[in-house]
Design an enzyme around this catalytic site. Structure first.
Site, PDB file in Angstrom:
ATOM      1  CE  LYS A 191     -13.466  26.847 131.360  1.00 49.16           C
ATOM      2  NZ  LYS A 191     -13.176  27.659 130.141  1.00 49.16           N
ATOM      3  CD  GLU A 266     -11.112  39.518 142.443  1.00 48.59           C
ATOM      4  OE1 GLU A 266     -11.320  40.644 141.939  1.00 48.59           O
ATOM      5  OE2 GLU A 266     -10.828  39.368 143.634  1.00 48.59           O
ATOM      6  CB  CYS A 300     -11.583  43.600 135.544  1.00 50.48           C
ATOM      7  SG  CYS A 300     -10.048  43.454 136.449  1.00 50.48           S
ATOM      8  CD  GLU A 397     -16.758  44.625 132.378  1.00 50.95           C
ATOM      9  OE1 GLU A 397     -17.423  43.586 132.340  1.00 50.95           O
ATOM     10  OE2 GLU A 397     -15.684  44.722 133.008  1.00 50.95           O
TER      11      GLU A 397
END
Ligand code: NAD
Length: 494
Positions: A191, A266, A300, A397
């Site tokens: 997906k 992750e 990331c 973040e």
């Protein structure tokens, strides 16, 4: 350099609405609904694609299950699987220009990055993992039983895997998941992120062209809330492999409880960059700038919290700020561009909102700080100084080109690892110094999945993943294939 004809051809090809892949058929969503994908550089609609729902996910999972239990895939030798995976790598190379242009249109990243990094990385990832198909050896175990027996272990595919990925490196992420799970012998449903489905769908065509049996790889496009959630909760999915935010990662943990799915996560990061006073600044400064501005900070592992020793702090800030000022902001498809747009309007709001909140909390803008006054989702590369550990910009973040800096003194050296670790994340860390002993001591004390000393890249063989709330499990290397297996012990009385 990609010629104008190829770009025009790819653009013309976008006139064709996309379909998704279930088994050997390219299909619409069961309810016929569609989504748009837009060019982040000018907000124009690139094309439309199916808005897959619960029924589509169920059909794709059933197809993957059938291919796992009864298809030719499970009876193929590891060598035959390896040849197919390798061939897919070669097809990615053969279609590199087209894939790069699609990626840049859809995600916004500079075309040089798509063409020279993402696409070759994807091809290489296929070839690296092709090699593992024939090398997943188990072991024989010395036994101490009171009778004669033999025991050995084998690695078996975990089964049907659901891959859910983010939009920041769409092709590389798709391939990062597909290659090792194919090597392990799994079947799967991918997906892609709703902002960037194009390269995953093109990959589906290349998978067919390579000759993979139908149903081994199924691709269902749609939203996270509907298609992603349905895949995560599906009782016949054995494992979810996810790349995305920590927030959604936690939802997946809850969704996995139903059938105790295996999970690899992750997730996000807030990675520290430590500059000791003896660092080689000529090398460190461009690396620090690249570490936060590359792909507009939508990485990331971006080095987003800078800790520079007071002796070098001003030089580091001035050097990184010079690089920020020299960046050419524009559409990724322009070969001159070094800083593309953010992926969507929501992301622009998020990044500019954080910059504002940092200023309200007392941070100073050393460079940048503003959205760019043009269509598309552009923001200036930004450095915030005078940041403190309690500020949201230092804790959360941002996922944009925003470096949050503070200096430290000799007296604070002992506290440095603790400051670097003062985050809920633990994905990566960077250390710049000429003192290798100091570097390795710090590396030992920093709680992060990857520590880079004086720079370092992503290598197919080096395991990567997160401590703390940056994730579960490791991708890359042998670990990255083992996460798609179950270990079986066989013990026999002789
Ligand atoms: P996101 O979590 O919003 O979305 C990621 C994927 O999850 C998308 O495909 C989305 O459709 C799907 N999703 C959303 N809600 C869902 C739900 N309720 N159930 C199931 N699936 C759902 O993340 P994003 O904004 O697309 O990506 C940015 C995040 O990804 C950042 O936090 C970044 O750090 C992280 N990321 C991590 C890595 C890594 O390797 N650690 C790599 C790239 C990005």
């Amino acid at each position: 350099m990609i010629d104008a004809n190829t770009i025009a051809k790819v653009r013309a090809g976008l006139q064709t609405p996309r379909r998704m892949l279930i088994g050997e058929q390219w299909v619409e969503a069961a309810d016929g609904s569609r989504l748009e994908t837009k060019d982040p550089a000018d907000e124009s609609v690139l094309t439309t694609f199916p808005n897959g729902g619960v029924e589509d996910i169920d059909r794709a999972v059933k197809t993957a299950r059938e291919a796992f239990e009864r298809g030719p895939w499970r009876d193929m030798t590891p060598a035959a699987r390896a040849r197919l995976i390798w061939k897919l790598g070669d097809l990615i190379d053969a279609n590199a220009d087209e894939l790069a242009v699609l990626e840049t249109f859809d995600n916004g990243k500079p075309i040089g990055v798509s063409r020279n990094l993402d696409v070759p990385f994807a091809a290489e990832r296929m070839r690296y993992n092709a090699g593992w198909a024939t090398k997943l050896t188990g072991e024989t175990v010395p036994l101490s039983l009171p009778f004669e027996a033999v025991a050995y272990t084998t690695y078996e595919p975990v089964g049907v895997v659901g891959h859910i990925i983010a939009w920041n490196a769409p092709l590389a992420s798709a391939v990062a998941k597909l290659a090792p799970s194919l090597a392990a012998g799994c079947t799967m449903v991918l997906k892609p992120a709703e902002d960037t489905p194009l390269t995953a769908l093109r990959l589906g065509e290349l998978i067919e062209q390579a000759g993979f049996p139908a149903g081994v790889v199924n691709i269902v496009t749609g939203t996270g809330e509907v298609a992603g959630a349905a895949l995560a909760a599906h009782p016949d999915v054995d494992k979810i492999s996810f790349t995305g935010s920590t927030e959604v990662g936690k939802m997946l943990v809850r969704a996995a409880a139903g059938n105790l799915k295996r999970l690899t996560l992750e997730l996000g990061g807030k990675s520290p960059v430590i500059v000791l006073p003896d660092a080689d600044l000529d090398k460190a400064i461009p690396a620090i700038a690249n570490g936060i501005f590359f792909c507009t900070g939508q990485v990331c592992t971006a080095g987003s919290r800078l800790f520079a020793h007071g002796k070098v702090f001003d030089d580091v800030i001035a050097g990184v700020a010079d690089i920020a000022r020299s960046m050419k902001i524009g559409p990724g498809i322009d070969p001159e561009t070094t800083l593309g747009p953010l992926v969507n309007g929501k992301q622009l709001q998020r990044v500019t909102g954080y910059i504002r909140s940092g200023q309200e909390d007392g941070a100073k803008v050393a460079v940048g700080g503003n959205p760019v006054d043009r269509s598309g989702h552009f923001v200036e590369p930004t450095i915030l100084t005078n940041t403190r550990p309690d500020m949201a910009v230092r804790r959360e973040e941002i996922f944009g080109p925003v470096l949050c800096a503070q200096s430290f003194s000799d007296e604070e050296l002992d506290e440095l690892a603790a400051q670097a670790n003062d985050t809920t994340y633990g994905l990566a860390a960077n250390i710049y110094t000429s003192n290798l002993s100091a570097a390795h001591k710090l590396a030992r004390r920093i709680r992060a999945g990857t520590v880079k000393i004086n720079g370092g890249g992503l290598d197919q063989g080096v395991p990567a993943g997160g401590f703390k709330q940056s994730g579960w499990g490791r991708e890359y290397g042998r670990d990255g294939v083992e996460i798609y297996t179950e270990k079986k012990s066989v013990i026999a009385t002789l």
